[in-house]
Design a protein around this motif. Sequence first.
Motif, PDB file in Angstrom:
ATOM      1  N   MET A   1       0.827  -1.202   0.000  1.00  0.00           N
ATOM      2  CA  MET A   1       0.000   0.000   0.000  1.00  0.00           C
ATOM      3  C   MET A   1       0.866   1.259   0.000  1.00  0.00           C
ATOM      4  SD  MET A   1      -3.057   1.047   0.010  1.00  0.00           S
ATOM      5  CE  MET A   1      -4.085   2.364   0.448  1.00  0.00           C
ATOM      6  N   LYS A   2       1.959   1.236   0.776  1.00  0.00           N
ATOM      7  CA  LYS A   2       2.854   2.389   0.857  1.00  0.00           C
ATOM      8  C   LYS A   2       3.490   2.695  -0.502  1.00  0.00           C
ATOM      9  CE  LYS A   2       5.259   3.724   5.015  1.00  0.00           C
ATOM     10  NZ  LYS A   2       6.309   3.409   5.965  1.00  0.00           N
ATOM     11  N   LYS A   3       3.865   1.660  -1.228  1.00  0.00           N
ATOM     12  CA  LYS A   3       4.496   1.841  -2.540  1.00  0.00           C
ATOM     13  C   LYS A   3       3.521   2.473  -3.532  1.00  0.00           C
ATOM     14  CE  LYS A   3       7.896  -1.833  -2.225  1.00  0.00           C
ATOM     15  NZ  LYS A   3       8.388  -3.080  -2.786  1.00  0.00           N
ATOM     16  N   LYS A   4       2.253   2.093  -3.460  1.00  0.00           N
ATOM     17  CA  LYS A   4       1.245   2.668  -4.347  1.00  0.00           C
ATOM     18  C   LYS A   4       1.030   4.146  -4.060  1.00  0.00           C
ATOM     19  CE  LYS A   4      -1.346  -1.538  -5.263  1.00  0.00           C
ATOM     20  NZ  LYS A   4      -2.636  -2.218  -5.144  1.00  0.00           N
ATOM     21  N   VAL A   5       1.019   4.509  -2.786  1.00  0.00           N
ATOM     22  CA  VAL A   5       0.846   5.921  -2.400  1.00  0.00           C
ATOM     23  C   VAL A   5       2.043   6.742  -2.863  1.00  0.00           C
ATOM     24  CG1 VAL A   5       0.694   7.505  -0.422  1.00  0.00           C
ATOM     25  CG2 VAL A   5      -0.662   5.404  -0.446  1.00  0.00           C
ATOM     26  N   ILE A   6       3.232   6.219  -2.682  1.00  0.00           N
ATOM     27  CA  ILE A   6       4.444   6.925  -3.116  1.00  0.00           C
ATOM     28  C   ILE A   6       4.452   7.066  -4.639  1.00  0.00           C
ATOM     29  CG2 ILE A   6       6.958   6.757  -3.277  1.00  0.00           C
ATOM     30  CD1 ILE A   6       6.902   5.534  -0.451  1.00  0.00           C
ATOM     31  N   ALA A   7       4.086   5.997  -5.347  1.00  0.00           N
ATOM     32  CA  ALA A   7       4.035   6.059  -6.810  1.00  0.00           C
ATOM     33  C   ALA A   7       3.005   7.086  -7.272  1.00  0.00           C
ATOM     34  CB  ALA A   7       3.711   4.688  -7.383  1.00  0.00           C
ATOM     35  N   LEU A   8       1.842   7.097  -6.633  1.00  0.00           N
ATOM     36  CA  LEU A   8       0.804   8.070  -6.971  1.00  0.00           C
ATOM     37  C   LEU A   8       1.272   9.493  -6.691  1.00  0.00           C
ATOM     38  CD1 LEU A   8      -2.054   8.482  -8.001  1.00  0.00           C
ATOM     39  CD2 LEU A   8      -2.871   8.199  -5.657  1.00  0.00           C
ATOM     40  N   LEU A   9       1.971   9.676  -5.601  1.00  0.00           N
ATOM     41  CA  LEU A   9       2.514  10.996  -5.251  1.00  0.00           C
ATOM     42  C   LEU A   9       3.545  11.449  -6.285  1.00  0.00           C
ATOM     43  CD1 LEU A   9       2.501  13.272  -3.173  1.00  0.00           C
ATOM     44  CD2 LEU A   9       4.312  12.040  -1.961  1.00  0.00           C
ATOM     45  N   ILE A  10       4.408  10.557  -6.704  1.00  0.00           N
ATOM     46  CA  ILE A  10       5.425  10.885  -7.714  1.00  0.00           C
ATOM     47  C   ILE A  10       4.764  11.242  -9.045  1.00  0.00           C
ATOM     48  CG2 ILE A  10       7.279   9.905  -9.130  1.00  0.00           C
ATOM     49  CD1 ILE A  10       8.165   8.363  -6.587  1.00  0.00           C
ATOM     50  N   ILE A  11       3.757  10.480  -9.431  1.00  0.00           N
ATOM     51  CA  ILE A  11       3.047  10.774 -10.678  1.00  0.00           C
ATOM     52  C   ILE A  11       2.338  12.118 -10.593  1.00  0.00           C
ATOM     53  CG2 ILE A  11       1.098  10.039 -12.119  1.00  0.00           C
ATOM     54  CD1 ILE A  11       1.950   7.131 -11.488  1.00  0.00           C
ATOM     55  N   SER A  12       1.720  12.398  -9.464  1.00  0.00           N
ATOM     56  CA  SER A  12       1.010  13.673  -9.287  1.00  0.00           C
ATOM     57  C   SER A  12       1.953  14.860  -9.352  1.00  0.00           C
ATOM     58  CB  SER A  12       0.260  13.689  -7.949  1.00  0.00           C
ATOM     59  OG  SER A  12      -0.697  12.674  -7.909  1.00  0.00           O
ATOM     60  N   VAL A  13       3.069  14.778  -8.660  1.00  0.00           N
ATOM     61  CA  VAL A  13       4.041  15.881  -8.656  1.00  0.00           C
ATOM     62  C   VAL A  13       4.646  16.054 -10.038  1.00  0.00           C
ATOM     63  CG1 VAL A  13       6.279  16.615  -7.712  1.00  0.00           C
ATOM     64  CG2 VAL A  13       4.519  15.720  -6.174  1.00  0.00           C
ATOM     65  N   SER A  14       4.969  14.959 -10.704  1.00  0.00           N
ATOM     66  CA  SER A  14       5.538  15.036 -12.057  1.00  0.00           C
ATOM     67  C   SER A  14       4.549  15.666 -13.030  1.00  0.00           C
ATOM     68  CB  SER A  14       5.913  13.638 -12.566  1.00  0.00           C
ATOM     69  OG  SER A  14       6.879  13.060 -11.741  1.00  0.00           O
ATOM     70  N   THR A  15       3.298  15.262 -12.946  1.00  0.00           N
ATOM     71  CA  THR A  15       2.262  15.822 -13.813  1.00  0.00           C
ATOM     72  C   THR A  15       2.106  17.311 -13.577  1.00  0.00           C
ATOM     73  OG1 THR A  15       1.097  13.706 -13.795  1.00  0.00           O
ATOM     74  CG2 THR A  15      -0.166  15.639 -14.485  1.00  0.00           C
ATOM     75  N   TYR A  16       2.141  17.734 -12.317  1.00  0.00           N
ATOM     76  CA  TYR A  16       2.029  19.158 -11.984  1.00  0.00           C
ATOM     77  C   TYR A  16       3.167  19.952 -12.622  1.00  0.00           C
ATOM     78  CZ  TYR A  16       2.198  23.460  -9.291  1.00  0.00           C
ATOM     79  OH  TYR A  16       2.248  24.770  -8.931  1.00  0.00           O
ATOM     80  N   PHE A  17       4.398  19.458 -12.482  1.00  0.00           N
ATOM     81  CA  PHE A  17       5.538  20.184 -13.039  1.00  0.00           C
ATOM     82  C   PHE A  17       5.511  20.206 -14.568  1.00  0.00           C
ATOM     83  CE2 PHE A  17       7.418  19.585  -8.794  1.00  0.00           C
ATOM     84  CZ  PHE A  17       7.706  20.921  -8.531  1.00  0.00           C
ATOM     85  N   ILE A  18       5.091  19.127 -15.188  1.00  0.00           N
ATOM     86  CA  ILE A  18       4.960  19.111 -16.654  1.00  0.00           C
ATOM     87  C   ILE A  18       3.920  20.135 -17.084  1.00  0.00           C
ATOM     88  CG2 ILE A  18       4.148  17.735 -18.607  1.00  0.00           C
ATOM     89  CD1 ILE A  18       5.504  15.307 -17.221  1.00  0.00           C
ATOM     90  N   TYR A  19       2.799  20.158 -16.384  1.00  0.00           N
ATOM     91  CA  TYR A  19       1.751  21.139 -16.697  1.00  0.00           C
ATOM     92  C   TYR A  19       2.270  22.562 -16.556  1.00  0.00           C
ATOM     93  CZ  TYR A  19      -2.270  24.155 -16.076  1.00  0.00           C
ATOM     94  OH  TYR A  19      -3.146  25.192 -16.187  1.00  0.00           O
ATOM     95  N   MET A  20       2.919  22.862 -15.426  1.00  0.00           N
ATOM     96  CA  MET A  20       3.378  24.230 -15.165  1.00  0.00           C
ATOM     97  C   MET A  20       4.480  24.665 -16.128  1.00  0.00           C
ATOM     98  SD  MET A  20       1.471  25.530 -12.905  1.00  0.00           S
ATOM     99  CE  MET A  20       2.328  26.980 -12.355  1.00  0.00           C
TER     100      MET A  20
END
Length: 120
Positions: free
Chosen positions: A1-20
Amino acid sequence: MKKKVIALLIISVSTYFIYMQHIRPWYLEYSIINSEKYLNKKQKIENTIIKNNSKILLGDSILEALILDDKNIYYFSISGETINSLTNRLKYLTINESSTIFCMIGINDLLFNKSLNNIY
């Protein structure tokens, strides 16, 4: 479960920076240079015949709002202008050698998160 949350967090932050960094600047500039106000003012500027010994103001809303009591000034500034859109617009202007150009540009590039290397 922890790995999924970390992966989701990494994807979210990466998507934000790509967008910005890539999508937002392009979209903001695109929406401005395709607006009716921008296109109308651009066409009016392109159809203007510039007299000798004129003063030409090129830039964004800061210079667009400037009102000086001088009949020899051409206000060629447009709100939302970026370095890229101004460069593209300059192709359609014929400016006399005797003219003086005042240019103030780059603020919208900063607001649209363009890279400093691009602005320089």
